[in-house]
Design an enzyme around this catalytic site. Structure first.
Site, PDB file in Angstrom:
ATOM      1  N   ASP A  77      16.861  -7.625  23.696  1.00  0.00           N
ATOM      2  CA  ASP A  77      16.120  -6.969  22.614  1.00  0.00           C
ATOM      3  C   ASP A  77      16.561  -5.513  22.460  1.00  0.00           C
ATOM      4  O   ASP A  77      15.838  -4.690  21.893  1.00  0.00           O
ATOM      5  CB  ASP A  77      14.601  -7.074  22.839  1.00  0.00           C
ATOM      6  CG  ASP A  77      14.163  -6.366  24.115  1.00  0.00           C
ATOM      7  OD1 ASP A  77      15.047  -5.975  24.904  1.00  0.00           O
ATOM      8  OD2 ASP A  77      12.947  -6.201  24.310  1.00  0.00           O
ATOM      9  N   HIS A 104      42.903   7.173  21.962  1.00  0.00           N
ATOM     10  CA  HIS A 104      41.469   6.880  21.960  1.00  0.00           C
ATOM     11  C   HIS A 104      40.958   6.571  23.361  1.00  0.00           C
ATOM     12  O   HIS A 104      40.169   5.649  23.562  1.00  0.00           O
ATOM     13  CB  HIS A 104      41.160   5.728  20.991  1.00  0.00           C
ATOM     14  CG  HIS A 104      41.304   6.130  19.556  1.00  0.00           C
ATOM     15  ND1 HIS A 104      41.453   5.230  18.531  1.00  0.00           N
ATOM     16  CD2 HIS A 104      41.350   7.349  18.969  1.00  0.00           C
ATOM     17  CE1 HIS A 104      41.584   5.881  17.384  1.00  0.00           C
ATOM     18  NE2 HIS A 104      41.528   7.168  17.625  1.00  0.00           N
ATOM     19  N   ASP A 139      38.851  15.826  23.279  1.00  0.00           N
ATOM     20  CA  ASP A 139      38.553  15.673  21.849  1.00  0.00           C
ATOM     21  C   ASP A 139      37.052  15.382  21.791  1.00  0.00           C
ATOM     22  O   ASP A 139      36.627  14.225  21.884  1.00  0.00           O
ATOM     23  CB  ASP A 139      39.396  14.533  21.257  1.00  0.00           C
ATOM     24  CG  ASP A 139      39.269  14.422  19.745  1.00  0.00           C
ATOM     25  OD1 ASP A 139      38.291  14.958  19.191  1.00  0.00           O
ATOM     26  OD2 ASP A 139      40.138  13.777  19.127  1.00  0.00           O
ATOM     27  N   ASP A 172      34.539  18.429  14.688  1.00  0.00           N
ATOM     28  CA  ASP A 172      35.584  17.621  15.328  1.00  0.00           C
ATOM     29  C   ASP A 172      36.585  18.582  15.967  1.00  0.00           C
ATOM     30  O   ASP A 172      37.366  19.228  15.259  1.00  0.00           O
ATOM     31  CB  ASP A 172      36.249  16.738  14.256  1.00  0.00           C
ATOM     32  CG  ASP A 172      37.195  15.704  14.842  1.00  0.00           C
ATOM     33  OD1 ASP A 172      37.362  15.677  16.075  1.00  0.00           O
ATOM     34  OD2 ASP A 172      37.772  14.917  14.059  1.00  0.00           O
ATOM     35  N   HIS A 203      49.932   9.978  14.861  1.00  0.00           N
ATOM     36  CA  HIS A 203      48.715   9.865  14.040  1.00  0.00           C
ATOM     37  C   HIS A 203      48.778  10.834  12.872  1.00  0.00           C
ATOM     38  O   HIS A 203      49.723  11.619  12.748  1.00  0.00           O
ATOM     39  CB  HIS A 203      47.465  10.100  14.901  1.00  0.00           C
ATOM     40  CG  HIS A 203      47.453  11.399  15.652  1.00  0.00           C
ATOM     41  ND1 HIS A 203      47.196  12.603  15.039  1.00  0.00           N
ATOM     42  CD2 HIS A 203      47.665  11.680  16.974  1.00  0.00           C
ATOM     43  CE1 HIS A 203      47.233  13.565  15.954  1.00  0.00           C
ATOM     44  NE2 HIS A 203      47.529  13.036  17.126  1.00  0.00           N
ATOM     45  N   HIS A 211      41.977  14.857   8.331  1.00  0.00           N
ATOM     46  CA  HIS A 211      41.056  13.949   7.634  1.00  0.00           C
ATOM     47  C   HIS A 211      39.854  14.753   7.164  1.00  0.00           C
ATOM     48  O   HIS A 211      39.564  15.833   7.711  1.00  0.00           O
ATOM     49  CB  HIS A 211      40.616  12.786   8.535  1.00  0.00           C
ATOM     50  CG  HIS A 211      39.986  13.200   9.839  1.00  0.00           C
ATOM     51  ND1 HIS A 211      38.663  13.580   9.934  1.00  0.00           N
ATOM     52  CD2 HIS A 211      40.493  13.326  11.093  1.00  0.00           C
ATOM     53  CE1 HIS A 211      38.384  13.892  11.198  1.00  0.00           C
ATOM     54  NE2 HIS A 211      39.477  13.766  11.924  1.00  0.00           N
ATOM     55  N   HIS A 227      35.322  10.748  10.102  1.00  0.00           N
ATOM     56  CA  HIS A 227      36.437  10.484   9.189  1.00  0.00           C
ATOM     57  C   HIS A 227      35.776  10.279   7.827  1.00  0.00           C
ATOM     58  O   HIS A 227      35.490   9.167   7.418  1.00  0.00           O
ATOM     59  CB  HIS A 227      37.231   9.250   9.620  1.00  0.00           C
ATOM     60  CG  HIS A 227      37.935   9.458  10.934  1.00  0.00           C
ATOM     61  ND1 HIS A 227      38.515   8.436  11.635  1.00  0.00           N
ATOM     62  CD2 HIS A 227      38.164  10.580  11.669  1.00  0.00           C
ATOM     63  CE1 HIS A 227      39.067   8.928  12.748  1.00  0.00           C
ATOM     64  NE2 HIS A 227      38.849  10.223  12.778  1.00  0.00           N
ATOM     65  N   GLU A 254      44.974  18.586  13.032  1.00  0.00           N
ATOM     66  CA  GLU A 254      45.026  18.128  14.421  1.00  0.00           C
ATOM     67  C   GLU A 254      46.388  17.580  14.845  1.00  0.00           C
ATOM     68  O   GLU A 254      46.526  16.396  15.141  1.00  0.00           O
ATOM     69  CB  GLU A 254      43.944  17.085  14.674  1.00  0.00           C
ATOM     70  CG  GLU A 254      43.864  15.948  13.662  1.00  0.00           C
ATOM     71  CD  GLU A 254      42.714  14.999  13.975  1.00  0.00           C
ATOM     72  OE1 GLU A 254      42.702  14.448  15.079  1.00  0.00           O
ATOM     73  OE2 GLU A 254      41.827  14.835  13.114  1.00  0.00           O
ATOM     74  N   TYR A 283      52.766  13.942  22.287  1.00  0.00           N
ATOM     75  CA  TYR A 283      52.421  13.077  23.415  1.00  0.00           C
ATOM     76  C   TYR A 283      53.725  12.611  24.079  1.00  0.00           C
ATOM     77  O   TYR A 283      54.468  11.835  23.473  1.00  0.00           O
ATOM     78  CB  TYR A 283      51.589  11.881  22.936  1.00  0.00           C
ATOM     79  CG  TYR A 283      50.434  12.345  22.070  1.00  0.00           C
ATOM     80  CD1 TYR A 283      49.233  12.774  22.631  1.00  0.00           C
ATOM     81  CD2 TYR A 283      50.584  12.446  20.678  1.00  0.00           C
ATOM     82  CE1 TYR A 283      48.203  13.261  21.838  1.00  0.00           C
ATOM     83  CE2 TYR A 283      49.553  12.937  19.872  1.00  0.00           C
ATOM     84  CZ  TYR A 283      48.373  13.340  20.467  1.00  0.00           C
ATOM     85  OH  TYR A 283      47.355  13.836  19.680  1.00  0.00           O
ATOM     86  N   ARG A 312      46.984  17.996  22.179  1.00  0.00           N
ATOM     87  CA  ARG A 312      46.495  17.996  20.786  1.00  0.00           C
ATOM     88  C   ARG A 312      45.570  19.184  20.638  1.00  0.00           C
ATOM     89  O   ARG A 312      44.821  19.530  21.555  1.00  0.00           O
ATOM     90  CB  ARG A 312      45.753  16.691  20.471  1.00  0.00           C
ATOM     91  CG  ARG A 312      45.135  16.667  19.073  1.00  0.00           C
ATOM     92  CD  ARG A 312      44.743  15.269  18.575  1.00  0.00           C
ATOM     93  NE  ARG A 312      43.606  14.668  19.265  1.00  0.00           N
ATOM     94  CZ  ARG A 312      43.688  13.700  20.146  1.00  0.00           C
ATOM     95  NH1 ARG A 312      44.855  13.200  20.490  1.00  0.00           N
ATOM     96  NH2 ARG A 312      42.598  13.205  20.727  1.00  0.00           N
ATOM     97  N   GLU A 370      42.862  20.799  17.640  1.00  0.00           N
ATOM     98  CA  GLU A 370      42.201  20.381  16.391  1.00  0.00           C
ATOM     99  C   GLU A 370      41.136  21.391  15.994  1.00  0.00           C
ATOM    100  O   GLU A 370      40.236  21.699  16.785  1.00  0.00           O
ATOM    101  CB  GLU A 370      41.550  19.008  16.597  1.00  0.00           C
ATOM    102  CG  GLU A 370      40.765  18.508  15.396  1.00  0.00           C
ATOM    103  CD  GLU A 370      40.268  17.078  15.554  1.00  0.00           C
ATOM    104  OE1 GLU A 370      40.116  16.613  16.698  1.00  0.00           O
ATOM    105  OE2 GLU A 370      40.028  16.430  14.517  1.00  0.00           O
TER     106      GLU A 370
END
Ligand code: GLY
Ligand code: MN
Ligand code: MN
Length: 429
Positions: free
Chosen positions: A41, A246, A263, A274, A355, A359, A366, A384, A388, A397, A399
């Protein structure tokens, strides 16, 4: 109160703009999201439908907005249906919005209970020729779960097969792509909360600290400042995990000499920030880490100059890839000759920067926007770039979030440390 109040005039303005986009003789019907189940539940935390929130400010399940600009009765031109509370709900879930509260938040005069919607629907829908309904048209949406809007579309089309159905999504994307001053205030607040979290962890990160402990520090700082928490699942990846775009496990200890990519950013009142920062676990970049860091930073700054009114997202990204190519050659990852020989798809660059560069950012991380729409004043976007290098366990990275201004972009994260020296200084203070 947890959040600064949001002016109801913002929601009134949004509905006014939407009405101006509808065809004559239209009705628009937008439902809230469901509370999604997990197991047994259990349920996910409630996340409101972005369009409904943008038009009403109501952050509650079982809410429906009905707009009928040409309604015969002026009192039926906009109606908001909200969930009626009862003793059982009050005991188990607490208070739901009263009609007065829903009116005060949204600026909509006519508030009705959701349970009565059927008694309005037939009479109002038959006054219109066009029915605008809500679908999730984000290009990367998974859409594996049927939403309350989806169920309503099926039901409505079965009951009124001869009406003309229209997509609300392209109108909402156009409406939401330019940010109102009220939204910029909220995004800025989310950025400021993120800044506090980042500054907090700079003094906390050291060899042996777990990625999850850094996550906990950030969440603590965000929530105590009024945020409901992370704008998206945080990515806190040390060493080789900095190259996993990710990575969300956040379950390893950080080791001496490694790089740490974070990130992570806060939400505020439904709006998002972000941020990505990459720092050395021991507080000092190695020569190689610093070399790659500065390359990424130069691309971030160069991209900020390119992301200006009139450029299309495709041309912008192409230019950034060109800039990145020069940096990757400089880092010795491939030669200028190899760079020249690669096709227009730039496979060598994309091996290290796989990437997009930017955005839209807003009620969704996004955020929605019309596809391929040129950059315009009033948009809020991320910048960003990343490099890598998996063979070196080195991913960097950076951003920031910027508001596209008339003369120049306004960096909403201008106060968040970015230069390598400043990061080192704060980590060793
Ligand atoms: N945090 C998700 C992104 O940077 O797009
Ligand atoms: Mn991000
Ligand atoms: Mn982003």
């Amino acid at each position: 109160m947890r959040y600064d109040p949001i002016s109801k005039d913002f929601f009134i303005r949004n509905r006014e703009k939407l009405r101006g986009m509808l065809k004559p003789g239209s009705v628009a019907i937008i439902h809230s999201n469901d509370i999604y189940p997990t197991n047994a539940d259990g349920t996910m935390p409630f996340k409101q439908n972005g369009d409904l929130y943008h038009l009403t400010g109501v952050d509650q399940e079982e809410t429906t907005l009905l707009l009928l600009p040409d309604a015969a009765d002026p009192k039926e031109r906009e109606i908001l249906f909200v969930r009626e509370t009862n003793e059982h709900i009050a005991i188990w879930e607490g208070a739901k919005l009263t009609k007065e509260q829903a009116r005060a938040i949204s600026g909509i005069e006519r508030i009705e209970w959701t349970s009565t919607i059927e008694s309005f629907l037939h009479r109002l829908v038959t006054q219109a020729d066009h029915i605008y309904l809500s679908t999730n048209e984000h290009p990367r949406a998974a859409n594996v779960v049927e939403t309350r809007n989806d169920r309503f579309i099926k039901d409505c089309q079965a009951r009124y097969p001869l009406h003309r159905y229209e997509r609300l999504a392209p109108l909402m994307h156009r409406l939401r792509m330019i940010k109102d001053a009220e939204e910029i205030r909220m995004i800025q607040k989310a950025c400021d909360i993120t800044e506090a979290g980042f500054r907090r962890v700079l003094g906390f990160i050291k060899p042996g600290v777990g990625e999850w402990e850094i996550e906990a520090e950030l969440l603590h700082e965000f929530v105590r400042r009024g945020s409901r928490g992370f704008a998206y699942t945080p990515i806190i990846g040390s060493g080789g995990s900095s190259c996993v775009l990710h990575y969300v496990e956040n379950n390893k200890p950080c080791r001496d000499g490694e790089i740490l990519l974070m990130d992570v950013a806060a939400e505020y009142a439904g709006w998002n920030s972000d941020l990505t920062r990459t720092v050395p676990v021991n507080g000092r970049f190695t020569q190689r880490q610093r070399q790659v860091y500065d390359a990424v930073l130069r691309v971030l700054r160069g991209a900020n100059k390119l992301l200006r009114p009139g450029i299309t997202p495709m041309d912008y990204h192409k230019e950034v890839l060109g800039m990145m190519e020069g940096e990757l050659v400089g880092l010795g990852l491939f030669s200028a000759k190899e760079a020249k020989a690669q096709g227009p798809d730039k496979p060598l660059v994309k091996k290290y920067f796989m990437h997009g560069t930017s955005h839209h950012l807003g009620l969704d991380v996004h955020d929605v926007s019309p596809p391929h729409e040129a950059i315009a004043e009033g948009m809020v976007l991320t910048i960003e770039p990343g490099i890598y290098i998996r063979e070196e366990n080195l991913g960097i990275r950076l951003e920031n979030d910027v508001l596209i201004g008339n003369e120049r972009n306004i960096d909403l994260m201008a106060n968040i440390p970015l230069e390598a020296e400043e990061i080192e200084e704060l980590m060793n203070a």
